[in-house]
Motif scaffolding. Structure first.
Motif, PDB file in Angstrom:
ATOM      1  N   UNK A   1       0.816  -1.222   0.000  1.00  0.00           N
ATOM      2  CA  UNK A   1       0.000   0.000   0.000  1.00  0.00           C
ATOM      3  C   UNK A   1       0.847   1.268   0.000  1.00  0.00           C
ATOM      4  N   UNK A   2       0.221   2.348  -0.431  1.00  0.00           N
ATOM      5  CA  UNK A   2       0.860   3.660  -0.430  1.00  0.00           C
ATOM      6  C   UNK A   2      -0.194   4.736  -0.231  1.00  0.00           C
ATOM      7  N   UNK A   3       0.261   5.926   0.129  1.00  0.00           N
ATOM      8  CA  UNK A   3      -0.609   7.088   0.286  1.00  0.00           C
ATOM      9  C   UNK A   3      -0.430   8.022  -0.901  1.00  0.00           C
ATOM     10  N   UNK A   4      -1.539   8.639  -1.340  1.00  0.00           N
ATOM     11  CA  UNK A   4      -1.468   9.599  -2.434  1.00  0.00           C
ATOM     12  C   UNK A   4      -2.463  10.726  -2.181  1.00  0.00           C
ATOM     13  N   UNK A   5      -2.157  11.893  -2.696  1.00  0.00           N
ATOM     14  CA  UNK A   5      -3.048  13.051  -2.570  1.00  0.00           C
ATOM     15  C   UNK A   5      -4.387  12.769  -3.257  1.00  0.00           C
ATOM     16  N   UNK A   6      -5.464  13.200  -2.627  1.00  0.00           N
ATOM     17  CA  UNK A   6      -6.798  13.042  -3.208  1.00  0.00           C
ATOM     18  C   UNK A   6      -7.013  14.030  -4.348  1.00  0.00           C
TER      19      UNK A   6
ATOM     20  N   UNK B   1      -3.917   3.491  -0.966  1.00  0.00           N
ATOM     21  CA  UNK B   1      -4.260   2.708  -2.151  1.00  0.00           C
ATOM     22  C   UNK B   1      -3.441   1.426  -2.191  1.00  0.00           C
ATOM     23  N   UNK B   2      -3.949   0.439  -2.926  1.00  0.00           N
ATOM     24  CA  UNK B   2      -3.269  -0.848  -3.064  1.00  0.00           C
ATOM     25  C   UNK B   2      -2.529  -0.911  -4.398  1.00  0.00           C
ATOM     26  N   UNK B   3      -1.258  -1.285  -4.346  1.00  0.00           N
ATOM     27  CA  UNK B   3      -0.468  -1.427  -5.567  1.00  0.00           C
ATOM     28  C   UNK B   3      -1.093  -2.438  -6.518  1.00  0.00           C
ATOM     29  N   UNK B   4      -1.520  -3.580  -5.984  1.00  0.00           N
ATOM     30  CA  UNK B   4      -1.965  -4.664  -6.863  1.00  0.00           C
ATOM     31  C   UNK B   4      -3.273  -4.370  -7.577  1.00  0.00           C
ATOM     32  N   UNK B   5      -3.975  -3.333  -7.137  1.00  0.00           N
ATOM     33  CA  UNK B   5      -5.208  -2.941  -7.821  1.00  0.00           C
ATOM     34  C   UNK B   5      -4.936  -1.941  -8.947  1.00  0.00           C
ATOM     35  N   UNK B   6      -3.695  -1.464  -9.037  1.00  0.00           N
ATOM     36  CA  UNK B   6      -3.365  -0.426 -10.016  1.00  0.00           C
ATOM     37  C   UNK B   6      -2.339  -0.865 -11.050  1.00  0.00           C
TER      38      UNK B   6
ATOM     39  N   UNK C   1      -5.929  11.578 -10.437  1.00  0.00           N
ATOM     40  CA  UNK C   1      -5.900  10.892 -11.730  1.00  0.00           C
ATOM     41  C   UNK C   1      -4.489  10.403 -12.050  1.00  0.00           C
ATOM     42  N   UNK C   2      -3.486  10.986 -11.404  1.00  0.00           N
ATOM     43  CA  UNK C   2      -2.093  10.607 -11.667  1.00  0.00           C
ATOM     44  C   UNK C   2      -1.575   9.574 -10.664  1.00  0.00           C
ATOM     45  N   UNK C   3      -2.497   8.975  -9.910  1.00  0.00           N
ATOM     46  CA  UNK C   3      -2.124   7.965  -8.916  1.00  0.00           C
ATOM     47  C   UNK C   3      -1.347   6.810  -9.538  1.00  0.00           C
ATOM     48  N   UNK C   4      -1.660   6.458 -10.768  1.00  0.00           N
ATOM     49  CA  UNK C   4      -1.032   5.287 -11.386  1.00  0.00           C
ATOM     50  C   UNK C   4       0.477   5.477 -11.550  1.00  0.00           C
ATOM     51  N   UNK C   5       0.936   6.661 -11.953  1.00  0.00           N
ATOM     52  CA  UNK C   5       2.387   6.802 -12.088  1.00  0.00           C
ATOM     53  C   UNK C   5       3.061   6.856 -10.722  1.00  0.00           C
TER      54      UNK C   5
ATOM     55  N   UNK D   1      -2.992  10.653 -17.153  1.00  0.00           N
ATOM     56  CA  UNK D   1      -3.758   9.480 -16.762  1.00  0.00           C
ATOM     57  C   UNK D   1      -3.017   8.211 -17.142  1.00  0.00           C
ATOM     58  N   UNK D   2      -3.753   7.223 -17.638  1.00  0.00           N
ATOM     59  CA  UNK D   2      -3.172   5.921 -17.937  1.00  0.00           C
ATOM     60  C   UNK D   2      -2.048   6.015 -18.959  1.00  0.00           C
TER      61      UNK D   2
END
Length: 252
Positions: A40-45, A61-66, A98-102, A161-162
């Motif tokens: 897991x990690x923390x990211x700005x909302x 958030x969970x790494x394995x879900x992203x 929206x930039x959580x993935x990177x 995004x993605x």
């Protein structure tokens, strides 16, 4: 003194980067993240402000879900939105940026625990110009090398995004294959910059030095063009024993 929690470190880093007079981010610009553990990690909302970020404005958030999304090219905007909501550890938390993935990808790199992303005014002046890639690949002075590395990753403009996250991964993998370590700075054309490191201090140092470097670059360009250090000079600074000592002292 006991170490601070990753959340406290992340909030302090966010407030530092978001301070309005630093010209790095205003309003809802920019985002930050911190690794909690291997899962897991923390990211700005999404929509929150770095300068005033509170505990309720960071999302676990969970790494394995992203991370599997990086290998998918056929996701719709709605599917991406659904994935961002589904990755939350607490379903009552706010929606992640929206930039959580990177952020998820970069936090899996060796010894990277914190990531910051801003829209620095002087850096974006260059990234919105024909000299953008030159700023990533050339260096002007020793402290730029010490804090930002001998090279930065350069990413041509890509839809946020993605797709942007996929291109960041592609360019970062190529950088690590060449240099054997993660970058300290990633420059996004017509967008902004990302700095990453083991500590919040490393993220701050690279961000502030990139900001300063951009101001010097722009000033030099206005007076006939930047005079860059040679590849030999850059390599010498990057490998000096005393500069490595300074990097350790600065916790870079």
């Amino acid at each position: 003194m006991a170490p601070q929690s990753p959340q406290t470190d992340l909030l302090e880093l966010s407030h530092f980067l978001g301070q309005e007079d630093r010209d790095l981010a205003i309003l809802g610009e920019g985002n930050t993240s911190a690794k909690l553990d291997d899962e897991t990690f923390l990211v700005k909302a999404s929509g929150s402000c770095l300068e005033t970020l509170g505990p309720d404005d960071v999302v676990a958030c969970r790494f394995d879900a992203l991370l599997p999304m990086l290998d998918q090219d056929d996701l719709t905007d709605q599917q991406i939105e659904d994935h961002l909501l589904a990755c939350r550890v607490d379903t009552q938390s706010k929606k992640p940026s929206v930039e959580t993935l990177f952020h998820a990808y970069l936090l899996t790199l060796p010894e990277i625990n914190f990531v910051g992303h801003t829209h620095s005014i002087p850096v974006n002046q260059i990234l919105c110009s024909p000299l953008a890639e030159q700023f990533a690949t050339k260096k002007l002075f020793p402290d730029e090398i010490v804090c930002c590395g001998a090279r930065s990753v350069f990413v041509p403009y890509t839809d946020p995004g993605l797709r942007l996250s996929q291109v960041i991964r592609e360019k970062t993998v190529a950088f690590m294959d060449e240099f054997g370590a993660p970058p300290r700075v990633i420059l996004l054309a017509n967008h902004g910059l990302i700095t990453l490191g083991k500590t919040p201090g490393a993220v701050k140092a690279a961000m502030l030095m990139a900001h300063k470097s951009a101001e010097i670059f722009a000033g030099a360009a206005a007076m006939g063009g930047p005079v860059f250090l040679s590849d030999e000079d850059v390599d010498r600074i990057a490998n000096r024993i005393d500069e490595h000592y300074r990097q350790r002292a600065l916790k870079l």
